[in-house]
Write a protein that holds these residues in place. Structure first.
Motif, PDB file in Angstrom:
ATOM      1  N   ARG A   6       0.825  -1.211   0.000  1.00  0.00           N
ATOM      2  CA  ARG A   6       0.000   0.000   0.000  1.00  0.00           C
ATOM      3  C   ARG A   6       0.864   1.269   0.000  1.00  0.00           C
ATOM      4  NH1 ARG A   6      -5.613   0.903   3.032  1.00  0.00           N
ATOM      5  NH2 ARG A   6      -5.938   3.009   2.288  1.00  0.00           N
ATOM      6  N   ARG A   7       1.933   1.264   0.841  1.00  0.00           N
ATOM      7  CA  ARG A   7       2.837   2.433   0.905  1.00  0.00           C
ATOM      8  C   ARG A   7       3.517   2.624  -0.451  1.00  0.00           C
ATOM      9  NH1 ARG A   7       0.656   2.047   5.354  1.00  0.00           N
ATOM     10  NH2 ARG A   7      -0.872   3.111   4.089  1.00  0.00           N
ATOM     11  N   TYR A   8       3.886   1.513  -1.099  1.00  0.00           N
ATOM     12  CA  TYR A   8       4.527   1.568  -2.414  1.00  0.00           C
ATOM     13  C   TYR A   8       3.587   2.201  -3.437  1.00  0.00           C
ATOM     14  CZ  TYR A   8       7.022   0.051  -6.580  1.00  0.00           C
ATOM     15  OH  TYR A   8       7.692   0.034  -7.773  1.00  0.00           O
ATOM     16  N   ARG A   9       2.313   1.809  -3.390  1.00  0.00           N
ATOM     17  CA  ARG A   9       1.334   2.373  -4.336  1.00  0.00           C
ATOM     18  C   ARG A   9       1.106   3.862  -4.080  1.00  0.00           C
ATOM     19  NH1 ARG A   9      -0.960  -2.624  -3.518  1.00  0.00           N
ATOM     20  NH2 ARG A   9      -2.446  -1.879  -1.977  1.00  0.00           N
ATOM     21  N   GLU A  10       1.073   4.244  -2.795  1.00  0.00           N
ATOM     22  CA  GLU A  10       0.928   5.676  -2.466  1.00  0.00           C
ATOM     23  C   GLU A  10       2.092   6.476  -3.056  1.00  0.00           C
ATOM     24  OE1 GLU A  10      -1.175   5.029   1.921  1.00  0.00           O
ATOM     25  OE2 GLU A  10       0.899   5.711   1.781  1.00  0.00           O
ATOM     26  N   ASN A  11       3.308   5.924  -2.879  1.00  0.00           N
ATOM     27  CA  ASN A  11       4.491   6.613  -3.388  1.00  0.00           C
ATOM     28  C   ASN A  11       4.451   6.696  -4.917  1.00  0.00           C
ATOM     29  OD1 ASN A  11       7.054   7.889  -2.867  1.00  0.00           O
ATOM     30  ND2 ASN A  11       7.992   6.094  -3.796  1.00  0.00           N
ATOM     31  N   ALA A  12       4.014   5.608  -5.562  1.00  0.00           N
ATOM     32  CA  ALA A  12       3.947   5.591  -7.025  1.00  0.00           C
ATOM     33  C   ALA A  12       2.946   6.642  -7.520  1.00  0.00           C
ATOM     34  CB  ALA A  12       3.558   4.204  -7.526  1.00  0.00           C
ATOM     35  N   LYS A  13       1.810   6.747  -6.816  1.00  0.00           N
ATOM     36  CA  LYS A  13       0.793   7.741  -7.160  1.00  0.00           C
ATOM     37  C   LYS A  13       1.367   9.157  -7.022  1.00  0.00           C
ATOM     38  CE  LYS A  13      -3.954   7.013  -6.516  1.00  0.00           C
ATOM     39  NZ  LYS A  13      -5.048   6.714  -5.585  1.00  0.00           N
ATOM     40  N   PHE A  14       2.095   9.358  -5.900  1.00  0.00           N
ATOM     41  CA  PHE A  14       2.720  10.662  -5.663  1.00  0.00           C
ATOM     42  C   PHE A  14       3.717  10.988  -6.781  1.00  0.00           C
ATOM     43  CE2 PHE A  14       6.683  12.573  -3.984  1.00  0.00           C
ATOM     44  CZ  PHE A  14       6.217  13.861  -3.822  1.00  0.00           C
ATOM     45  N   LEU A  15       4.555   9.999  -7.138  1.00  0.00           N
ATOM     46  CA  LEU A  15       5.565  10.246  -8.174  1.00  0.00           C
ATOM     47  C   LEU A  15       4.910  10.522  -9.529  1.00  0.00           C
ATOM     48  CD1 LEU A  15       8.369   7.662  -7.324  1.00  0.00           C
ATOM     49  CD2 LEU A  15       8.353  10.125  -6.932  1.00  0.00           C
ATOM     50  N   GLY A  16       3.757   9.882  -9.776  1.00  0.00           N
ATOM     51  CA  GLY A  16       3.022  10.131 -11.014  1.00  0.00           C
ATOM     52  C   GLY A  16       2.581  11.584 -11.123  1.00  0.00           C
ATOM     53  N   ILE A  17       2.287  12.207  -9.989  1.00  0.00           N
ATOM     54  CA  ILE A  17       1.901  13.626  -9.979  1.00  0.00           C
ATOM     55  C   ILE A  17       3.145  14.510  -9.943  1.00  0.00           C
ATOM     56  CG2 ILE A  17       0.714  15.412  -8.635  1.00  0.00           C
ATOM     57  CD1 ILE A  17      -1.124  13.103  -7.599  1.00  0.00           C
ATOM     58  N   TRP A  18       4.124  14.123  -9.118  1.00  0.00           N
ATOM     59  CA  TRP A  18       5.270  14.988  -8.857  1.00  0.00           C
ATOM     60  C   TRP A  18       6.284  15.025 -10.015  1.00  0.00           C
ATOM     61  CZ3 TRP A  18       6.994  19.047  -6.800  1.00  0.00           C
ATOM     62  CH2 TRP A  18       8.348  19.269  -6.636  1.00  0.00           C
ATOM     63  N   ASN A  19       6.564  13.883 -10.646  1.00  0.00           N
ATOM     64  CA  ASN A  19       7.621  13.845 -11.664  1.00  0.00           C
ATOM     65  C   ASN A  19       7.392  14.811 -12.824  1.00  0.00           C
ATOM     66  OD1 ASN A  19       9.316  12.137 -10.322  1.00  0.00           O
ATOM     67  ND2 ASN A  19       8.631  10.288 -11.365  1.00  0.00           N
ATOM     68  N   PRO A  20       6.154  14.911 -13.386  1.00  0.00           N
ATOM     69  CA  PRO A  20       5.958  15.900 -14.458  1.00  0.00           C
ATOM     70  C   PRO A  20       6.194  17.338 -13.979  1.00  0.00           C
ATOM     71  CG  PRO A  20       4.133  14.353 -14.401  1.00  0.00           C
ATOM     72  CD  PRO A  20       4.965  14.081 -13.189  1.00  0.00           C
ATOM     73  N   ILE A  21       5.793  17.635 -12.736  1.00  0.00           N
ATOM     74  CA  ILE A  21       5.993  18.983 -12.191  1.00  0.00           C
ATOM     75  C   ILE A  21       7.494  19.252 -12.036  1.00  0.00           C
ATOM     76  CG2 ILE A  21       5.603  20.466 -10.171  1.00  0.00           C
ATOM     77  CD1 ILE A  21       3.000  18.838  -9.688  1.00  0.00           C
TER      78      ILE A  21
END
Ligand SMILES: [Zn+2]
Length: 130
Positions: free
Chosen positions: A62-77
């Motif tokens: 679950r923590r891994y998925r949260e981080n992946a979701k965050f990176l999906g938003i953060w990396n383009p920014i």
């Protein structure tokens, strides 16, 4: 330190989301001192609890998925910010033009006088000052 290593076995640990939350928390803690705001202080406490909870969590998937979701938003920014910083750094040495044919961004070195610029994409040529 072996007790800590033993304690952390099977726990999630630190990731990019936790690191970012920690940076936000440090900023909030400075702001709450500056503005003497208890609301910011409470929000900061919640953030710190969330960081500890995530780091010590045993629900790794679950923590891994949260981080992946965050990176999906953060990396383009982050990549947009990095590109903008490189563009600002380049202003000293380069001039930027848009191709009159295809609107492609073109970068030419500064200080070369009037030059002929040929777009590598659509081969339109323009005369511009560099
Ligand atoms: Zn072009």
């Amino acid at each position: 330190m072996s007790w800590l290593r033993k304690f952390m076995i099977g726990r999630y640990g630190v990731d990019q989301l936790s690191t970012t939350l920690l940076i936000v928390s440090i900023i909030f803690s400075i702001l709450s001192r500056f503005f003497n705001s208890s609301v910011l202080n409470i929000f900061n406490m919640i953030l710190l609890i969330a960081i500890f909870y995530r780091t010590l969590s045993k629900n790794i998937g679950r923590r891994y998925r949260e981080n992946a979701k965050f990176l999906g938003i953060w990396n383009p920014i982050a990549s947009k910010i990095r590109r903008r910083i490189n563009w600002i750094k380049g202003l000293k040495d380069y001039r930027y033009y848009k191709c009159s044919g295809c609107r492609q961004k073109l970068r030419v070195p500064r200080g070369k006088g009037k030059i002929s610029i040929t777009c590598p994409k659509c081969k339109v040529t323009m005369i511009k000052r560099s």
